[in-house]
Scaffold this active site. Structure first.
Site, PDB file in Angstrom:
ATOM      1  N   ARG B 286       0.862  -1.174   0.000  1.00  0.00           N
ATOM      2  CA  ARG B 286       0.000   0.000   0.000  1.00  0.00           C
ATOM      3  C   ARG B 286       0.901   1.227   0.000  1.00  0.00           C
ATOM      4  NH1 ARG B 286      -1.190   2.296   4.865  1.00  0.00           N
ATOM      5  NH2 ARG B 286      -1.615   0.418   6.035  1.00  0.00           N
ATOM      6  N   HIS B 290      -3.447   3.948   5.112  1.00  0.00           N
ATOM      7  CA  HIS B 290      -4.545   2.968   5.214  1.00  0.00           C
ATOM      8  C   HIS B 290      -5.848   3.632   4.774  1.00  0.00           C
ATOM      9  CE1 HIS B 290      -7.523   0.243   6.859  1.00  0.00           C
ATOM     10  NE2 HIS B 290      -7.977   1.206   7.629  1.00  0.00           N
ATOM     11  N   TYR B 299       4.905   5.181  10.813  1.00  0.00           N
ATOM     12  CA  TYR B 299       5.186   3.753  10.999  1.00  0.00           C
ATOM     13  C   TYR B 299       5.963   3.114   9.852  1.00  0.00           C
ATOM     14  CZ  TYR B 299       0.667   3.468   8.435  1.00  0.00           C
ATOM     15  OH  TYR B 299      -0.364   3.619   7.538  1.00  0.00           O
TER      16      TYR B 299
END
Lengths: 329, 392
Positions: B286, B290, B299
């Site tokens: 990805r 998200h 992250y």
């Protein structure tokens, strides 16, 4: 008229058989529903006669039972799921409240989930933990679901067929302590002529106070009414039958006549069905009430050990005590 | 090849089909038919020896490229609309175009798909107007397509719940006798790497296996469940889980549209022929957040993102088309122009999406209504009408 005397359990079994006969899209699924016929034998003999594609023994996972039934319903089947005991429904809770209840709404009416979730519920059979609970309020609180419960063999026979024929997803609560109680069942009356599924019914007419009950507590309320009659007090007993949507039409009419109302259920009282019923009756019948609407319920504790469940469960004496209090106001 | 090599004069461009055993790319057992550099591999071998290949016409190659560019552009437009406050949220598919277009184009008309909330590329392949999911994210409806008409179910937000629905639907396909031949029906369930930790997904594996359901589990392993990396979900490669449930699993290069197509088509055909379920792990990444609500820089490290950038699904398809001289540069300009036009059109339509009438919130709770709800609706309508100048 072919009226037979059947137990409530056998009436359900006969109703399920009729549903399987009448619609090839009806499938029954659950743990042990096939060869064993269910732990309460409610599906006894059905797999033998309809095969394992119509009466399906599933793997042992409740979310899977409900979630796959959703897919079958989307495919055009009418699944009838059996959850073995009330306390085992929680692993499927997410599928029921987040998926089953909302698919029709989410799809803006394009998808229907015509499934029935049968749950033997309530106590009084001396069972161990997780086998005696009354989870109706969890489901009644969820829009999109309908929740019904039967209290006698005739209703069991008719209501299970009506629930299966309904396009709504229905949580069908079976009062397991009443499975073995017998009563007359008219097996031939056409479903179309039957009493409507989502409506309460007067179980015993009376004039002095109204007792509202459902499922296993209807018998208790009727017993209380018999006892009260010996003391010269006529109680009207109403079997609610439908918990969501609640049909309180008969209750309003009754309370406006009697002026007194007691609501009885096994589930804990805190935020139970009785709270909603009491609130609505107060709103609707305020000027007719001679006393507050009282509740007789289980206590706000986890379902207790079997040796004390008779003290936990509302019984004839607690109902009569509440009725007495409505007269003492 | 050195000058003077005796073989040089006799070798034609396509004479030596390349077969690549999975695992040759450095990532374990990854089925790949198109390298990041745009080199074609004629045949790839899966872990169980299955040979995967595609046989596309030049037009079909061009079509796949067009799909990839269009869904990326429409997705970018939706992300922009969210940033401008026109959508409440958006779950971007950036980086996952090949997995979605490859699997989506592998579906036959009769096949049914059960998506998550990120399968905008599959939705596009199913022929659904790309504005449909934007209503959900804008908050004007819950997604407006008819799942039965398009054979593409509603978006499901609860993680993994739809895998059970897909399994039940596939059981129904089998019970309807619709498996066992070319015209049989198959079902595909989409989910992410995070979903593999869910009980429902594992229950779906059990059910699909023991009922031999005609189902393809298509896991897009995009490496992160919001902020949690794959290592927080599993200690074994996800596709290997299938073995424990009793059906085959394969890992495909999810940034390779050709391999994603080939592997999915094979698994769907296997299912439709009555040979049961399988699991595809589309190994991808990805590239964005998200959803528009999170910040991936918290992250993820930049070098990781850059490494995946080099595996971009569109860039490799573009390189392939050029190398094979299937297209010239004008084709790319034309596709870009089409994508731009469609995204502008999408933007205009989104901005013109009307808010629903408030009273419509009472619609479709129950197929045949309920007296209780009708009363609430009537009271609400009366209340709304009590405001002066109310249009409701």
């Amino acid at each position: 008229m072919a009226t037979e005397t059947l137990t409530l359990g056998k009436a359900l079994n006969t109703g399920l058989r009729r549903a399987l006969e009448n619609d090839p899209k009806v499938v029954i699924m659950g743990e042990d529903v096939g060869k064993l016929g269910g732990v309460f034998r409610i599906t006894d003999g059905l797999q033998k006669d309809f095969g394992d594609q119509r009466v399906i023994d599933t793997p042992l996972a409740e979310s899977g039972i409900i979630g796959t039934a959703v897919g079958l319903a989307i495919r055009g089947f009418r699944p009838v799921c059996e959850i073995q005991f009330d306390g085992f429904v929680y692993p499927a809770y997410d599928q029921i409240v987040s998926q089953v209840a909302k698919m029709h709404y989410r799809s803006q009416g394009k998808v229907r989930i015509p499934m029935v979730i049968r749950i033997p519920y309530g106590g009084g059979i001396g069972a161990v933990e997780h086998h005696s609970e009354s989870p109706e309020a969890y489901f009644a609180h969820t829009a999109g679901l309908k929740v019904v419960t039967c209290a006698n063999p005739q209703d069991a026979y008719v209501m299970i067929q009506q629930a299966i024929a309904s396009d709504d997803p229905i949580v069908f609560l079976e009062p397991k302590r009443r499975y073995w109680e017998k009563g007359p069942v008219d097996l031939d009356a056409p479903l179309a002529d039957a009493y409507p599924l989502h409506s309460a019914r007067v179980a015993r007419p009376g004039t002095d106070a109204t007792v509202l009950a459902y499922g296993p507590m209807v018998r208790t309320a009727l017993d209380a009414a018999t006892a009260a009659a010996e003391d010269g007090r006529e109680l009207e007993v109403i079997d609610l039958r439908t918990l969501s949507p609640l049909d309180l039409t008969a209750a309003y009419e009754s309370v406006k006549r009697t002026g007194r109302c007691v609501v009885v259920h096994e589930a804990p009282g805190n935020l139970g069905l009785g709270s909603e019923v009491a609130a609505r009756i107060t709103e609707e019948c305020f000027y007719s009430l001679e006393s507050p609407v009282l509740r007789v319920t289980g206590f706000d504790i986890p379902y207790p050990a079997a040796r004390v469940e008779e003290e936990y469960l509302p019984d004839l004496d607690r109902v009569l005590d509440a009725v007495d209090r409505t007269f003492g106001w | 090849m050195a000058k003077g090599d005796p073989g040089a004069a006799t070798r034609s461009k396509r004479a030596a089909p390349r077969t690549r055993r999975a695992a040759a790319t450095g990532e374990p057992e990854l089925v790949q038919l198109l390298t990041p550099e745009g080199e074609r591999i004629e045949t790839a071998l899966g872990p169980d020896g299955t040979e995967y290949r595609v046989d596309f016409t030049d037009d079909e190659y061009r079509g796949l490229y067009r799909d990839l560019v269009l869904v990326r552009k429409l997705d970018a437009e939706a992300t922009a609309l969210q940033r401008q406050g026109e959508l409440g949220l958006w779950a971007s598919l950036l980086g996952q175009e090949a997995a979605q277009v490859g699997s989506g184009r592998a579906l036959r008309a009769q096949d049914m798909a059960f998506p998550t909330y990120r399968e905008h590329g599959v939705l596009y392949c199913r022929g659904i107007d790309p504005i449909m999911p934007l209503g959900l994210f804008r908050g004007v409806d819950q997604g407006g397509w008819d799942p039965n008409e398009f054979k593409f179910n509603m978006y499901t937000i609860v993680i993994g719940a739809q895998t059970l629905h897909a399994t039940g639907y596939a059981m129904g396909v089998a019970m309807d006798g619709k498996t066992g031949g070319e015209d049989g029906e198959a079902v595909i369930a989409y989910f992410g790497d995070g979903a593999t930790s869910q009980g429902d997904v594992n229950e779906a594996f059990v059910w699909a296996s023991v009922f031999n359901a005609p189902l393809v589990f298509f896991c897009q392993n995009n490496q992160y469940a919001i902020s949690e990396p794959l290592e927080r979900q599993t200690r074994v490669p996800l596709y290997r889980r299938a073995g424990g449930f009793g059906f085959p699993g394969v890992r495909v290069d999810g940034n390779d549209v050709l391999a994603s197509y080939a592997v999915t088509r094979h698994a769907l055909d296997t299912a439709r022929n009555g040979q049961g379920p399988s699991l595809i792990e589309a190994y991808t990444y990805r590239m964005g957040a998200h959803t528009t609500s999170d910040d991936p820089t918290r992250y993820r490290i930049a070098s990781e993102v850059e490494a995946w950038q080099a595996k971009d699904p569109i860039a490799r398809m573009k390189a392939f088309l050029l190398k094979q001289q299937i297209v010239d540069e004008s084709f790319f300009a034309e596709v870009d122009e089409q994508a731009r036009t469609e995204s502008v059109h999408l933007r205009e339509r989104v901005l013109n999406m009307p808010d629903p009438q408030p009273v419509s919130m009472f619609d479709h709770v129950y197929p045949h209504g309920s007296a209780e709800l009708d009363e609430q609706r009537a009271r609400f309508s009366q209340y709304m009408e009590s405001f002066e100048g109310s249009a409701h």
